[in-house]
Every structure is written in C-alpha cells, then in structure tokens.
Design a protein around this motif. Sequence first.
Motif, mmCIF file in Angstrom:
data_model
loop_
_atom_site.group_PDB
_atom_site.id
_atom_site.type_symbol
_atom_site.label_atom_id
_atom_site.label_comp_id
_atom_site.label_asym_id
_atom_site.label_seq_id
_atom_site.Cartn_x
_atom_site.Cartn_y
_atom_site.Cartn_z
ATOM 1 N N THR A 91 0.861 -1.202 0.000
ATOM 2 C CA THR A 91 0.000 0.000 0.000
ATOM 3 C C THR A 91 0.888 1.238 0.000
ATOM 4 N N LEU A 150 -9.480 -1.876 3.458
ATOM 5 C CA LEU A 150 -8.173 -2.421 3.110
ATOM 6 C C LEU A 150 -8.078 -3.916 3.433
ATOM 7 N N SER A 153 -8.397 -6.206 0.408
ATOM 8 C CA SER A 153 -7.392 -6.195 -0.643
ATOM 9 C C SER A 153 -6.817 -7.599 -0.820
ATOM 10 N N ASP A 174 -6.377 0.294 -1.944
ATOM 11 C CA ASP A 174 -5.254 1.119 -1.472
ATOM 12 C C ASP A 174 -5.780 2.497 -1.074
#
Length: 569
Positions: A91, A150, A153, A174
């Motif tokens: 990230t 997040l 992800s 992100d």
Amino acid sequence: MGLPMSDPSAWATAMNNLGMAPMGMTGQPLLPDFDPALGMMTGIPPINPMMPGLGIVPPPIPPDMPAVKEIIHCKSCTLFPPNPHLPPPATRERPPGCKTVFVGGLPENGTEQIIMEVFEQCGEVIAIRKSKKNFCHIRFAEEFMVDKALYLSGYRIRLGSSTDKKDTGRLHVDFAQARDDLYEWECKQRMLAREERHRRRLAEERFRPPSPPPVVHYSDHEGSLVAEKLKDDTKFSEAIQTLLTWIERGEVNRRTANNFYSMIQSANSHIRRLVNEKAAHEKEMEEAKEKFKLALSGILVQFEQIVAVYHSASKQKAWDHFTKAQRKNISVWCKQAEEIRNIHNDELMGIRREEEMEMSDEEIEDPSEMKETEESALVAQLEALKEENDSLRWQLDAYRNEVELLKQEQGKASRDEDTTKEQQMKLLQQALQGMQKHLLKVQEEYKKREAELEKVKEDKLKIETLLENLKEQQSMADEEDKEGDVADCQGNESSTSRVCACSQEKECPVEKSLSNSPVKSEREVLLVGIISTFLHVHPFGASIEYICSYLQRLDSKKTWLLGPAPPAL
C-alpha cells in the motif's frame, strides 16, 4: 453480512472445494471433529468478519500461525480470500485525513450496485466514482472505515456462479488522495488548534497575576490618606504613585493646590531619609571592604607560613629523608600554594592600588597640587612601604610570641612531644629569618625612596632660588634701562641670558653661581649684550680667545670695549 439460515452449508462447501478446513477469526477450526469428506456443516453458520459487531481487522495472530481469511458471500457475488502464505499486498503512504480508497481489479461486468453491496459492509459509503476501466474510488464517512476496506485487498471476486473472465477479478484496495479529505482534515486541525489556543489562553489567564486596582480620583479625604502614607516609609512607593497619577490626570487646581504642595513637600522630605540610608549602606560597604582586606591579609600570612614550611622541607637536611613519591607531592603542593598565594597577593595589591588611585584622583582635583605628582607618587610608595613594614613587624611579633609559647610549653611536654616542638621551633626560626631578611630589604628600599624624595626636594629648592635670582636680575635690568638703543640690547640680553643660564646650568655650575651678582655699569651691560648675542648665534659655546678676536674685528670706534674683562668671563 452473514450467510442466510436457508443455506448454512454454502460457506463450508466452498472451503471444502478449496481443500481447506473451515477456520474462524483466530485461525482455529470451528469443529474439532470436522470431516472434509462430509461436504457440509449442518446447523452451524460460518463466522464472517463482516458480521455486525465484529471488527474488520482480526485480533493479533501468533507469528507461527498464518492468518486465514474467510469466504464472504454477498447477494450477487462471492469473495474468495487470498493465499495466507503470500505476503500482504503493498500500500502507499496514508494521506492525512484519508477517507477515500482506490479499488482496482474489478470485473468488467461489475456495476456500482455490486461495488456498493461489497463495500457498504465496511461502513457508510458517501460516494462512488467508477471508471470505464476496471477501477473506482470509494469515499467513506469516517476514517476508520478505510481500514476495514483495506482488509478486502487481495480477495478474488466472482459474480454469481459464472467462471467467465469478465465476471471475475482480484481486488486491490489502497489509500487514495482526495482534495475533499485533505480539506476536511485541515479544517479539523484548525479547529483543534483554536481549541488548544483557547485552552492555553485560559491557563495563562488563570496564572496571570491580578492587575493593580485603579487609582481613585482625588478628594480631600483621599488626599489626607495619601499625605499620611507619604510619611510612612513602607507605604511611600504606593502613595507617590497615586500622587503622580493625580498630577498627570490634572487634579491640581486653585482649590487643591495647597494640598498638593504639602504632599510634594513631604515627598521632598523623603529625600533626606534616602540620603541617610545611602550613607548607611556606603558605610556598611566600607566596613565590609575593610573586613575583607583584613581577612585577605590574614589568609596571606597563613599562606606565607605554609610556603615557608614547604621551602624548609625542600632543604637537603630534611629532603633526603623523604621518599621519591613524597618529594614529588611536596613539590607539587609547594607550587600550588605559591600560585594561590600570588593570586591572593595580587588581589590585595589591586585593592591597595584602587585606594591609592582614589586618593590620587582626589588630589588631582586640586590644580595647585598638579606640580607635585612625582613627590606624591613617592610619598604614596613610602606609605605603602610603611604599611608593609608595619605588617611585617606585626608578623615578626606574632612569630616571637609563638616561639615564646613553644619555649614555655617545651619544658612541660613529654619527650615524644619535644621532638615535634623542636621541629616546629626550627621551622619558625627559619620563617623568622626569612621575614627578617625581607624586612631588611624593605627598609633598604624605604631608605632609597627617602633619599630620592630628598633629592627631588633639593632640586625643587634650587630651581626656586634660580627663578628668584632671574626675577631679581630682570627687575634690576628694567630699572637701569633708560635709553632706547640700550633697552633693545638689554632686552636681547635678558632673553639670551635666560637661554644661556638654562643651557649652561648643568655644564658650568661655577658660572651659575657667579651670574647671581647683578650688572653694575653700562659698559658691562653693552659688553654682556654683545657676547650674549654672539653666543646665541653659536649655541654650542665658544672659547674666550674666539670671543676676543670677534670683538677686535669690530669698528675701531668701539675698541674701548676691550678693556679689562668683566668678572663674569
């Protein structure tokens, strides 16, 4: 969102198809007796991190156990977790006040409704900006919701049960940089700064001393109170400030002028008290200076004694009995003591010089004493030598008293103490001898200074007598000057006679004594004038034969001057 109760085995079936045991949030199997061959878990709903009441970020996992994420089922899509053994997705740096995330890897057939369905589980979604390419930006209501987003992800998304490439994708979530987030964050920071400034201002006002009370306006009653306070030393400063404020305000008028005059008069009487107080402080300061000087002189005496002990111990008679280390220590101690003694001695001499300078400044203020600077300097040096002589005499008396006491105690002490007393006696005698030598040197110096002072006085008397003789000669010459031509020669004679008297004062002391006799005749006056002008032309002097040859070369009419030489020649 959890699975519906009508299909409790969907989550377990998906896990079984992937060859993984159903795991909870902590990575532990939900059922210890689970058999992968069964293909179902009846009656037990799966634990989903998106369920209400559970945080999106799992609790800390032990380092030796890989983190395992669960499958998330939605109405129109399914999210499959990434391989737990892979490293976490990278990230970017989190912008300040970030509420917006970037979501990439969306399926081509994904719509805003599907994106809303997936990410509304993380929190309230304010806006979704979807691009024609497979990414979008999602803005949440709060910052902590970004952390939940997040978590998704790396998940693989599949729309329905289709395995078509357009219906699948891998999510990449992100941080995103948005102007709205930055603006809100700056507004929040400004608000916090204002609150902090307000809090500090309140704290400063709490600890600030209270302002003085305002000065009341003048009245007869207040004027009488201020007049009484002006007579009190403890309340004078407060009262004088009040009086100053009244005068600056313009409270003085014809009716109150007498009252203000009396208050100003009482303020003026306070000057006498201040002067007396200053004189008392100056007296205390002078007494403190005297005490300091006496204490410093006593310290110097003790230092002299200590240095004398070191010097006597450094002589060969006692030096041979010490070891090498002891000799080194004694020499180091002697150097240190001498340095400290010299520092204190310089300080004491500086105090004395300051006192002498103050005395000399007072003397210089009188213009009649400007001529006696050398004599006053010699007198000051003599006074200093006298003081030093007196101090040395006092030290000698103290040494003698100590020697007498030691002699008296020597007969009463035992044999063991006799040896120490003898050593002390020797040390004191040596110190006494050194002080006597120093005293003799000081006395010789004193005698030399007296001789110089007498010489200066004699020179001064001689100069005064010469000045008186010159004045008498000048007065006699003025009386005998009757003719104009003779007056010019005589004026030349008086000017040149002064020069000759000053130039030949050191070389011809006999002529100086003979010049004291006044000139008796006009012939001698003319002769002396011609010779003085001749000598003025020849400043280095001339012989009598050269002067006589000069006179013979004059006009024959004036050869009558070459009579018998005057007694001055």
